[in-house]
Design a protein around this motif. Structure first.
Motif, PDB file in Angstrom:
ATOM      1  N   ASP A 146      42.098  45.797  31.576  1.00  0.00           N
ATOM      2  CA  ASP A 146      40.893  45.621  30.758  1.00  0.00           C
ATOM      3  C   ASP A 146      39.810  44.898  31.556  1.00  0.00           C
ATOM      4  O   ASP A 146      38.634  45.247  31.492  1.00  0.00           O
ATOM      5  N   ALA A 147      40.208  43.857  32.303  1.00  0.00           N
ATOM      6  CA  ALA A 147      39.237  43.121  33.112  1.00  0.00           C
ATOM      7  C   ALA A 147      38.630  44.025  34.191  1.00  0.00           C
ATOM      8  O   ALA A 147      37.416  43.965  34.465  1.00  0.00           O
ATOM      9  N   ILE A 148      39.451  44.880  34.790  1.00  0.00           N
ATOM     10  CA  ILE A 148      38.933  45.798  35.805  1.00  0.00           C
ATOM     11  C   ILE A 148      37.936  46.776  35.179  1.00  0.00           C
ATOM     12  O   ILE A 148      36.893  47.082  35.764  1.00  0.00           O
ATOM     13  N   VAL A 178      41.583  43.723  42.813  1.00  0.00           N
ATOM     14  CA  VAL A 178      40.452  43.975  41.907  1.00  0.00           C
ATOM     15  C   VAL A 178      39.181  44.255  42.718  1.00  0.00           C
ATOM     16  O   VAL A 178      38.401  45.153  42.400  1.00  0.00           O
ATOM     17  N   ALA A 179      38.993  43.488  43.775  1.00  0.00           N
ATOM     18  CA  ALA A 179      37.817  43.699  44.635  1.00  0.00           C
ATOM     19  C   ALA A 179      37.856  45.104  45.236  1.00  0.00           C
ATOM     20  O   ALA A 179      36.825  45.790  45.317  1.00  0.00           O
ATOM     21  N   ARG A 180      39.053  45.535  45.668  1.00  0.00           N
ATOM     22  CA  ARG A 180      39.167  46.861  46.254  1.00  0.00           C
ATOM     23  C   ARG A 180      38.856  47.943  45.240  1.00  0.00           C
ATOM     24  O   ARG A 180      38.197  48.935  45.555  1.00  0.00           O
ATOM     25  N   ARG A 181      39.313  47.760  44.001  1.00  0.00           N
ATOM     26  CA  ARG A 181      39.124  48.777  42.966  1.00  0.00           C
ATOM     27  C   ARG A 181      37.696  48.816  42.425  1.00  0.00           C
ATOM     28  O   ARG A 181      37.227  49.872  41.997  1.00  0.00           O
ATOM     29  N   THR A 182      37.004  47.687  42.377  1.00  0.00           N
ATOM     30  CA  THR A 182      35.685  47.628  41.744  1.00  0.00           C
ATOM     31  C   THR A 182      34.521  47.675  42.727  1.00  0.00           C
ATOM     32  O   THR A 182      33.393  47.997  42.351  1.00  0.00           O
ATOM     33  N   GLY A 183      34.770  47.332  43.986  1.00  0.00           N
ATOM     34  CA  GLY A 183      33.683  47.285  44.954  1.00  0.00           C
ATOM     35  C   GLY A 183      32.965  45.961  45.001  1.00  0.00           C
ATOM     36  O   GLY A 183      32.047  45.771  45.813  1.00  0.00           O
ATOM     37  N   PHE A 184      33.349  45.024  44.121  1.00  0.00           N
ATOM     38  CA  PHE A 184      32.775  43.679  44.163  1.00  0.00           C
ATOM     39  C   PHE A 184      33.455  42.871  45.266  1.00  0.00           C
ATOM     40  O   PHE A 184      34.610  43.124  45.621  1.00  0.00           O
ATOM     41  N   THR A 185      32.757  41.874  45.757  1.00  0.00           N
ATOM     42  CA  THR A 185      33.395  40.953  46.691  1.00  0.00           C
ATOM     43  C   THR A 185      34.252  39.966  45.912  1.00  0.00           C
ATOM     44  O   THR A 185      34.042  39.744  44.711  1.00  0.00           O
ATOM     45  N   PHE A 209      46.741  42.178  38.356  1.00  0.00           N
ATOM     46  CA  PHE A 209      46.349  42.464  39.737  1.00  0.00           C
ATOM     47  C   PHE A 209      45.720  41.242  40.379  1.00  0.00           C
ATOM     48  O   PHE A 209      45.012  40.463  39.724  1.00  0.00           O
ATOM     49  N   SER A 210      45.958  41.135  41.660  1.00  0.00           N
ATOM     50  CA  SER A 210      45.367  40.024  42.402  1.00  0.00           C
ATOM     51  C   SER A 210      43.865  40.241  42.546  1.00  0.00           C
ATOM     52  O   SER A 210      43.358  41.354  42.391  1.00  0.00           O
TER      53      SER A 210
END
Length: 319
Positions: A48-50, A12-19, A7-8
């Motif tokens: 795994d990273a997510i 990842v930002a969208r899925r995790t809430g991190f900037t 994933f780009s």
């Protein structure tokens, strides 16, 4: 198949809430690194990273710093160990916030001056050792030099506040007020005088138990009369006053004369002190004891009953 998906950083930002900036920062701290890069050089992340970033988010929301988070992620420290340590730290923060809330509530309720507010704030910032020293100083002012026998030790314990490890807001408010009261020199002097009388009784009786507490005696003798509508100036009060003076004469090994009755009046006036009664009310709140029985009505009755039966100063003594 989905387990191999990449994933780009935007996804990842969208899925995790991190900037995006935060996600880029974490590889430099050895926390979560990308699984690879796209042909154009953009970072790509695996499932795994997510998942790891989700755990990082949880740990950071719980207040763990980055260094501790990295150790948990690398399994250098177990999560239960870190959670226990962090829970302890949060307990301290909660306690501090509770103390600050108590000060603000007291200021709002009492209309405190800036100087009083500063003192209350200082009192709430004391450590457990600091609180013990403050109360120890008060108890030394009251009981210092009066002996250390079992009776005096018991009297000290009966006046010692023990703030719980996890006090509720009412206990914190009570602690602030009691600590402030304990610093009043006039209050200290008023509490010491009965302690001196108690010590004198122990000195006379040696190892024997001293005579019954004056406050309890007044409660037992005067309470029924007060409930029965007997006025302090009425003839029906005479035997009650006689019983009170007899108790005092017996306790002090003195004759029941005018001087003794004046001494008893002084003692009763000292006991009939709103500050003293308030101290024991606050002490009960802090220590989780039952609320003490108020003695103000029976003490007021006793003071008046004695006053009207004593000759005025300068007049010939009688009886």
């Amino acid at each position: 198949m989905n387990g191999d998906a990449l994933f780009s950083i935007g996804e990842v930002a969208r899925r995790t809430g991190f900037t995006v900036k935060t996600i880029r920062f974490y590889p430099d701290r050895g926390i979560v690194s990308p699984a690879g890069r796209s042909p154009a050089g953009y970072r790509l992340y695996s499932f795994d990273a997510i998942a790891r970033l989700g755990l990082v988010r949880t740990l950071r929301d719980l207040g763990l710093d980055l260094a501790t988070t990295r150790k948990v992620m690398d399994r250098e420290r177990s999560l239960p160990e870190v959670a226990a340590a962090h829970a302890d730290a949060l307990a301290v923060q909660i306690r501090t916030l509770g103390m600050r809330r108590a000060v603000l509530m007291a200021v709002a309720e009492r209309g405190s001056t800036p100087e009083e507010t500063a003192l209350m704030h200082t009192l709430t910032q004391l450590s457990e050792d600091g609180r013990r020293r403050l109360i120890g100083d008060f108890l030394d002012a009251v009981f210092g030099g009066l002996g250390d026998g079992p009776g005096m030790a018991g009297a000290m314990r009966s006046m010692t506040p023990e703030l719980p490890v996890d006090p509720d807001p009412e206990q914190i408010k009570a602690w602030v007020e009691l600590a402030e009261l304990s610093q009043d020199p006039a209050f200290r002097a008023a509490v010491r005088r009965p302690a001196e009388d108690l010590a004198a009784q122990y000195a006379r009786t040696g190892a024997r138990t001293p005579h019954r507490d004056l406050g309890a005696t007044v409660r037992d003798l005067v309470g029924p009369a007060l409930a029965g509508g007997v006025g302090p100036e009425s003839p029906e009060a005479d035997p009650i006053v006689a019983a009170l003076t007899a108790h005092c004469a017996n306790a002090l090994s003195r004759a029941d004369d005018v001087d003794l009755r004046r001494h008893l009046l002084t003692r009763l006036e000292e006991l009939h002190d709103a500050r003293r009664e308030r101290y024991f009310e606050l002490l009960a709140i802090i220590n989780g004891w039952p609320a003490p029985e108020g003695l103000a009505p029976v003490l007021a009755w006793s003071v008046q009953a004695l006053r009207v039966r004593l000759p005025r100063r300068g007049l010939p003594r009688s009886g």
